[in-house]
Scaffold this motif. Structure first.
Motif, short mmCIF file in Angstrom:
data_model
loop_
_atom_site.label_atom_id
_atom_site.label_comp_id
_atom_site.label_asym_id
_atom_site.label_seq_id
_atom_site.Cartn_x
_atom_site.Cartn_y
_atom_site.Cartn_z
N GLY A 1 0.77 -1.23 0.00
CA GLY A 1 0.00 0.00 0.00
C GLY A 1 0.80 1.28 0.00
N PHE A 2 2.14 1.19 -0.18
CA PHE A 2 2.97 2.38 -0.16
C PHE A 2 3.19 2.91 -1.58
N VAL A 3 3.34 4.21 -1.69
CA VAL A 3 3.74 4.85 -2.94
C VAL A 3 5.23 5.11 -2.85
N THR A 4 5.99 4.69 -3.86
CA THR A 4 7.44 4.78 -3.79
C THR A 4 8.02 5.62 -4.93
N THR A 5 9.18 6.20 -4.66
CA THR A 5 9.99 6.86 -5.68
C THR A 5 11.36 6.22 -5.62
N VAL A 6 11.87 5.75 -6.76
CA VAL A 6 13.16 5.07 -6.80
C VAL A 6 14.15 5.90 -7.60
N VAL A 7 15.34 6.12 -7.04
CA VAL A 7 16.41 6.81 -7.76
C VAL A 7 17.66 5.93 -7.71
N GLY A 8 18.58 6.15 -8.64
CA GLY A 8 19.70 5.22 -8.81
C GLY A 8 21.06 5.71 -8.40
N ASP A 9 21.15 6.93 -7.86
CA ASP A 9 22.47 7.42 -7.44
C ASP A 9 22.31 8.32 -6.23
N GLY A 10 23.45 8.57 -5.56
CA GLY A 10 23.41 9.33 -4.32
C GLY A 10 22.96 10.77 -4.47
N LEU A 11 23.38 11.43 -5.53
CA LEU A 11 22.98 12.83 -5.74
C LEU A 11 21.47 12.94 -5.92
N SER A 12 20.89 12.03 -6.71
CA SER A 12 19.44 12.05 -6.92
C SER A 12 18.71 11.75 -5.61
N ALA A 13 19.27 10.85 -4.80
CA ALA A 13 18.66 10.53 -3.51
C ALA A 13 18.66 11.76 -2.61
N TYR A 14 19.78 12.44 -2.56
CA TYR A 14 19.90 13.66 -1.75
C TYR A 14 18.89 14.72 -2.20
N GLU A 15 18.79 14.95 -3.51
CA GLU A 15 17.89 15.97 -4.01
C GLU A 15 16.43 15.60 -3.77
N GLU A 16 16.10 14.32 -3.92
CA GLU A 16 14.72 13.87 -3.68
C GLU A 16 14.34 14.04 -2.21
N ALA A 17 15.27 13.69 -1.31
CA ALA A 17 14.99 13.79 0.12
C ALA A 17 14.75 15.23 0.55
N ARG A 18 15.36 16.19 -0.13
CA ARG A 18 15.23 17.59 0.25
C ARG A 18 13.93 18.23 -0.24
N THR A 19 13.17 17.54 -1.10
CA THR A 19 11.94 18.11 -1.63
C THR A 19 10.83 18.16 -0.60
N GLY A 20 10.91 17.31 0.43
CA GLY A 20 9.85 17.25 1.43
C GLY A 20 8.64 16.44 1.01
N SER A 21 8.75 15.75 -0.12
CA SER A 21 7.60 14.99 -0.63
C SER A 21 7.54 13.56 -0.11
N CYS A 22 8.57 13.14 0.62
CA CYS A 22 8.62 11.75 1.11
C CYS A 22 8.47 11.71 2.63
N ASN A 23 7.98 10.59 3.12
CA ASN A 23 7.83 10.38 4.56
C ASN A 23 8.96 9.56 5.16
N LEU A 24 9.72 8.87 4.30
CA LEU A 24 10.79 8.00 4.78
C LEU A 24 11.72 7.68 3.62
#
Length: 203
Positions: free
Chosen positions: A9-32
């Motif tokens: 039941g979770f909605v996920t976003t998958v990225v493939g490198d550290g820079l993309s992970a860092y930028e995604e985490a900073r958007t505030g759109s994720c809970n974990l």
């Protein structure tokens, strides 16, 4: 992992490198964030350090093939909320995800509403126009997914994964069958068919 989380039941976003992970985490759109340490561009330790330096409080579960005590300590002291070494059982990961989200989230409302359609998550009953609609367990689960994603187009694959589980036959027409069942009970025009895409709950 993505398929398993979708089926839970979770909605996920998958990225493939550290820079993309860092930028995604900073958007505030994720809970974990589930963070692998062995990432290209910049590793997981660097991602975690930069996030914590910027006071990003997003819960982070580290996944890694590194199982030494020093790596575990470094991950936790670097700001990780949890640490899981590969190989691991998916059920354990799922339990840790739920634990972290439960600790971080406000109490969930027991009622889901979309216009005059109401789902009571405690009693597992549906109400339409003030009357009780008798839904099977699978129909209720399908309705719950729609009400958690109002006005969002959900593909058959997404619905199959979230309601029936990722091991279900992707070639099955079971989603279409149960959408028909649901329409008969909550209103034929409430669940809209988006040609070539999937279904959407109209609000």
């Amino acid at each position: 992992m993505q398929r398993g989380l979708h089926s839970a039941g979770f909605v996920t976003t998958v990225v493939g490198d550290g820079l993309s992970a860092y930028e995604e985490a900073r958007t505030g759109s994720c809970n974990l964030m589930i963070l692998d340490l062995g990432l290209p561009v910049c590793d997981g330790f660097t991602v975690l350090r930069r996030l914590r330096e910027e006071r990003v409080t997003l819960p982070v579960i580290i996944l890694t093939a590194r199982d030494s005590v020093s790596d575990t300590v470094a991950g936790l002291e670097g700001g990780a909320d949890d640490y899981l070494s590969k190989p691991f059982a998916f059920e354990e990961l799922l339990a840790r995800v739920r634990l972290r989200l439960r600790a971080d989230a406000a109490p969930e409302a027991s009622l889901l509403r979309a216009g005059d359609l109401v789902l009571d998550l405690r009693t597992r009953r549906a109400h339409v126009d003030g009357r009780v609609a008798e839904l099977s367990a699978r129909e209720f689960a399908l309705a719950e997914v729609f009400l958690r994603h109002p006005d969002q187009v959900l593909t058959r694959e997404q619905l199959l994964s979230m309601v029936w589980g990722f091991d279900y036959d992707p070639g099955s027409n079971i989603v279409d069958v149960y959408v028909r069942y649901l329409r008969r009970k909550v209103g034929a025009d409430r669940v809209e068919t988006i040609r070539g895409a999937g279904y959407r709950l109209r609000v």
